[in-house]
Design an enzyme around this catalytic site. Structure first.
Site, PDB file in Angstrom:
ATOM      1  CG  ASP A   1      -2.121   0.520   0.970  1.00 55.14           C
ATOM      2  OD1 ASP A   1      -2.365   1.347   0.137  1.00 55.14           O
ATOM      3  OD2 ASP A   1      -3.160   0.342   1.729  1.00 55.14           O
TER       4      ASP A   1
ATOM      5  CB  SER B   1      -1.500   1.041  -3.500  1.00 51.49           C
ATOM      6  OG  SER B   1      -2.057   0.027  -2.993  1.00 51.49           O
TER       7      SER B   1
ATOM      8  CG  ASP C   1      -9.659   1.676  -0.416  1.00 52.23           C
ATOM      9  OD1 ASP C   1      -8.548   1.844  -1.351  1.00 52.23           O
ATOM     10  OD2 ASP C   1      -9.398   1.768   1.078  1.00 52.23           O
TER      11      ASP C   1
HETATM   12  C1  GLA Z   1      -5.892   1.093   1.910  1.00 55.48           C
HETATM   13  C2  GLA Z   1      -6.034   0.161   0.592  1.00 55.48           C
HETATM   14  C3  GLA Z   1      -7.154  -0.788   1.270  1.00 55.48           C
HETATM   15  C4  GLA Z   1      -6.888  -1.582   2.306  1.00 55.48           C
HETATM   16  C5  GLA Z   1      -6.692  -0.656   3.489  1.00 55.48           C
HETATM   17  C6  GLA Z   1      -5.926  -1.010   4.865  1.00 55.48           C
HETATM   18  O1  GLA Z   1      -7.059   1.882   1.958  1.00 55.48           O
HETATM   19  O2  GLA Z   1      -6.567   0.765  -0.380  1.00 55.48           O
HETATM   20  O3  GLA Z   1      -7.149  -1.906   0.093  1.00 55.48           O
HETATM   21  O4  GLA Z   1      -5.611  -2.211   2.425  1.00 55.48           O
HETATM   22  O5  GLA Z   1      -5.692   0.549   3.059  1.00 55.48           O
HETATM   23  O6  GLA Z   1      -5.948  -0.012   5.804  1.00 55.48           O
END
Ligand code: GLA
Length: 527
Positions: free
Chosen positions: A164, A196, A225
């Site tokens: 992430d 990400s 998300d």
């Molecule tokens: C981010 C990611 C999610 C998840 C959360 C966990 O928002 O995009 O997919 O992994 O963090 O805290």
């Protein structure tokens, strides 16, 4: 050069740059088709309260239960392989050697043991970390520990790392993500690398360098998300359609766009919308990571997740991501080129999506030729949800599908037919004639014709030969009426938008019933 650096960089960073640029290029042989599995986040979030909620907290117990069910309930049989831990597995402190460690209250056996358990079932083990000082939920991030953490994951026999991007600088990611990829590669253990990187850069106003991203990551998030609602799914669908010319070309075997996990079987989607979610993720060539409580999943939703025909489209070996080829009045058509191929032509997965909310199914009538499918011998068409076979359909033959409203789909597979010409055998109820009625506007809810892209090119995009725009025989079809009636001076605000879904509001209340009463230009006509 794919990596961007600030002008003043040190000799050390130059060496690192050369090193990562030369060796980070992803060559782990993984994710030749989009990964499939189970992922904790959307459904179980950061529930760490195992005292009061032992059943649902992020713990080794939960992952073992889910792994058991992936096998015993048949998900493994249809391709779901990974069992992935997300955020909140960690202790708040690294150990005395600077290594990551789990919260031993919730993972008393440790992560290696959890991985061993998952492997013993024939499944693969995924884990979560963050290229930053902290994970999004505030646990230790990897910054300053890239090599150690890659080594730790390898020592736990991890198969999949989601990295992430909270608590880090998006400007550092062009350097940092490849650098961690380099360390993953260096362990010698093949691990899927899920990034990400582009989503954080896009949100900070940067333009992601997809050349570099493809070279480093097996998959990457590029949008919000996912949440437990149709609105969330619809926003992903719009993002993937509106940005298709930028993102589609980046997908292919070993490297995929990731529109986030599957929420089928949770609380926010209707049955029909759940079918749409699965169908669209197949068109997107998206990873299929179920985030749902497999212990309580109802059979109808399980059947959607285990639909082998749709999974086959998702897992198609060509790895070409699909496109939105039509969007008018709440009806969309999406097409994904798939196997088999013959003489330079593709077979297709096609989705007819109805986002209207007027409560009755819309008839969409179309010829394959209008969609760009012009293989003269025809295509074998099968419905992928209903057990219905259209037989061999030649490109000029008009057929219809009835698509339920409120985010429902009909999904078909059109396989190139290679035999000698035979007659179509579409049943009378699926047969359709060109529209003859030239008087009224409200004849049915979506008579689909060949619509070029705004630039006049073929809607299936540059990979396909462009064809001349063929005016429809029913020359008073929707489009021409709309174009005639549009008045540039009419502002959308002069029309009262009905208080229904966001989609309709964006459409300025433009409905068939209102045709003639108002002349407004839905947003997608602009430009
Ligand atoms: C981010 C990611 C999610 C998840 C959360 C966990 O928002 O995009 O997919 O992994 O963090 O805290």
């Amino acid at each position: 050069m794919p990596l961007s650096f600030s002008t003043a960089f040190s000799a050390t960073s130059l060496i690192l740059h050369l090193l990562t640029h030369c060796v980070s290029s992803l060559d782990n042989g993984l994710a030749n088709t989009p990964p499939m599995g189970w992922l904790a986040w959307e459904r179980f979030r950061c529930n760490t309260d195992c005292v009061n909620d032992p059943h649902n907290c992020i713990s080794e117990r939960l992952f073992k239960q889910m792994a058991d069910l992936v096998v015993s309930d048949g998900y493994q049989d249809v391709g779901y392989t990974y069992v992935n831990v997300d955020d909140c597995w960690l202790a708040h402190e690294r150990d005395a050697y600077g290594r990551l460690q789990p919260d031993y209250e919730r993972f008393p056996s440790g992560m290696k043991a959890l991985g061993d358990y998952i492997h013993s079932l024939g499944l693969k083990f995924g884990i979560y970390e963050d290229y930053g000082n902290f994970t999004c939920a505030g646990y230790p991030g990897i910054l300053g520990h890239l090599e150690t953490d890659a080594d730790t994951f390898a020592s736990w026999d991890v198969d999949y790392v989601k990295l992430d991007g909270c608590y880090s600088l998006p400007t550092e990611m062009d350097k940092g993500y490849p650098e961690f990829g380099y360390h993953l590669n260096k362990t010698g253990r093949p691990m899927i690398y899920a990034c990400s990187w582009p989503v954080y850069q896009t949100y900070s106003g940067m333009t992601p360098n997809y050349t570099s991203i493809i070279n480093s990551c097996n998959l990457w998030r590029n949008f919000d998300d996912i949440q437990d609602s149709w609105q969330s799914i619809a926003s992903v669908i719009d993002y993937y359609g509106d940005n298709q010319d930028t993102i589609i070309a980046n997908a292919g075997p070993g490297h995929w766009n990731d529109p986030d996990m599957l929420i089928i079987g949770n609380f926010g989607l209707s049955y029909e919308q759940s079918k749409t979610h699965m169908a669209m993720w197949a068109i997107f060539a998206a990873p299929l990571l179920m985030s749902v409580d497999l212990r309580t999943l109802k059979p109808d939703y399980k059947a959607i997740l285990q639909n082998r025909k749709i999974i086959a489209v998702n897992q198609d070996q060509l790895g070409i991501q699909g496109r939105r080829i039509y969007k008018q009045k709440g009806i969309e058509i999406w097409a994904r080129p798939i196997m088999p191929v013959f003489k330079g032509k593709y077979s297709y997965g096609i989705v007819f999506l109805n986002r209207r909310t007027d409560g009755t199914p819309s008839e969409v009538s179309v010829t394959l030729k209008e969609l760009g499918l012009d293989h003269i011998e025809g295509y074998h068409i099968q419905d992928l949800y209903d057990d219905y076979d259209y037989g061999i359909v030649t490109p000029d033959r008009r057929f219809k599908v009835d698509v339920n409203p409120s985010g429902s789909v009909v999904m078909i597979r059109c396989n190139l037919y290679k035999g000698k010409p035979i007659n179509n055998f579409i049943e009378a109820t699926r047969d359709a004639q060109p529209r003859k009625d030239e008087s009224g506007y409200v004849v049915d809810h979506g008579n689909i014709g060949y619509i070029p892209n705004a630039d006049g090119a073929h809607p299936l995009g540059g990979r396909f030969p462009s064809r001349p725009v063929e005016p429809q025989s029913r020359s008073h079809g929707y489009l021409q009426h709309h174009q005639l009636q549009y008045s540039p001076s009419t502002t959308p605000t002069s029309v009262a938008a009905p208080a229904i879904g966001a989609y309709e509001q964006a459409d300025h209340g433009f409905s068939f019933q209102q045709l003639g009463a108002h002349s407004t230009v839905p947003p997608y006509y602009h430009g």
